[in-house]
Design an enzyme around this catalytic site. Sequence first.
Site, PDB file in Angstrom:
ATOM      1  CG  HIS A   1      -0.324   0.003   2.528  1.00 22.41           C
ATOM      2  ND1 HIS A   1       0.437  -1.041   3.017  1.00 22.41           N
ATOM      3  CD2 HIS A   1      -0.301   0.964   3.497  1.00 22.41           C
ATOM      4  CE1 HIS A   1       0.880  -0.733   4.230  1.00 22.41           C
ATOM      5  NE2 HIS A   1       0.451   0.476   4.531  1.00 22.41           N
TER       6      HIS A   1
ATOM      7  CG  HIS B   1       4.438  -2.794  10.731  1.00 20.11           C
ATOM      8  ND1 HIS B   1       5.279  -1.718  10.915  1.00 20.11           N
ATOM      9  CD2 HIS B   1       3.607  -2.448   9.722  1.00 20.11           C
ATOM     10  CE1 HIS B   1       4.963  -0.761  10.054  1.00 20.11           C
ATOM     11  NE2 HIS B   1       3.949  -1.180   9.311  1.00 20.11           N
TER      12      HIS B   1
ATOM     13  CG  HIS C   1       0.297   4.128   4.905  1.00 20.21           C
ATOM     14  ND1 HIS C   1      -0.418   3.351   5.780  1.00 20.21           N
ATOM     15  CD2 HIS C   1      -0.548   5.113   4.479  1.00 20.21           C
ATOM     16  CE1 HIS C   1      -1.654   3.850   5.888  1.00 20.21           C
ATOM     17  NE2 HIS C   1      -1.752   4.912   5.108  1.00 20.21           N
TER      18      HIS C   1
ATOM     19  CG  ASP D   1       5.249   2.511   7.389  1.00 14.42           C
ATOM     20  OD1 ASP D   1       4.319   3.023   6.744  1.00 14.42           O
ATOM     21  OD2 ASP D   1       5.063   1.550   8.170  1.00 14.42           O
ATOM     22  CG  HIS D   2       4.378  -0.323   4.046  1.00 14.63           C
ATOM     23  ND1 HIS D   2       4.307  -1.666   4.310  1.00 14.63           N
ATOM     24  CD2 HIS D   2       3.969   0.315   5.171  1.00 14.63           C
ATOM     25  CE1 HIS D   2       3.851  -1.841   5.551  1.00 14.63           C
ATOM     26  NE2 HIS D   2       3.646  -0.652   6.094  1.00 14.63           N
TER      27      HIS D   2
HETATM   28 ZN   LIG Z   1       0.295   1.315   6.565  1.00 19.34          ZN
END
Ligand SMILES: [Zn+2]
Length: 263
Positions: free
Chosen positions: A56, A175, A58, A60-61
């Site tokens: 997705h 995560h 975001h 942090d990805h």
């Molecule tokens: Zn996320």
Amino acid sequence: MIVRQIWTANSYRNFNYLIACKETGEALAVDPLDHEKCLRAAKDEGWTITQILNTHEHRDHTGGNEALVRATGAKILAHRNAKDKIPGMARGLGAGDVIKVGRTVELEALDTPGHTMAHVCLVSHTDQPALFCGDTLFNAGAGNCHNGGHPAELYDTFANQLSRLPENTLVYPGHDYIENNLRFTLDREPDNAQAKAMLGKVTGQDPGHAYVTTLAVESGVNTFFRLTSPSVIARLREAFPDLPDAPDPRTVFLKLRELRNKW
Ligand SMILES: [Zn+2]
């Protein structure tokens, strides 16, 4: 298919993944935020990263995309609805699309809204399937819906897609939240002996060698798969006295998601 789970050791506790073809050494990197660790791991194995899959949009990805593309020329794949959010996307994915890696690996895209509305999970076409589930499903938990998501859609994804996958499916989330999530399970269901035993086992584990669950394990310890458990419902009624006698699973899921936000 060979899977390398890469622990980033950052404060968000991200896991990155390399999925490689044994025959050709071509690899797909899932959410390679820590591009340096991904590149080093590929080099150690003698693999070439040819594709990047973002579960997705975001940061942090996706934050490692640019550097990894610069280093490898890899193509970026993500949900087709993410095309205005993820720069440089080469392929937009929809439900049922198949991603090939080298000669031997096939990964099928699931359209899994809820955490965001442009989220894909991948499930491998292997004897024992592997599910790369980003921020949709975590070990013993579910993704939040704070940044562009919807709890009702997340429930539909759990009920209509994830719970229908084979129970021996391996779970590879975005995560490492297992310890905290098991504490939430035990808060909701203090008599869950399996969750208690697992918490003892994973407390203080090295996330670089993390315990990998299956969907069968999740159905025992993940509150968001235990919507008809009498003790989950009884405990939920303490917070929501108006809860009906046999609440529908959707209601239970949404209330649990709400409680988890405050917990
Ligand atoms: Zn996320």
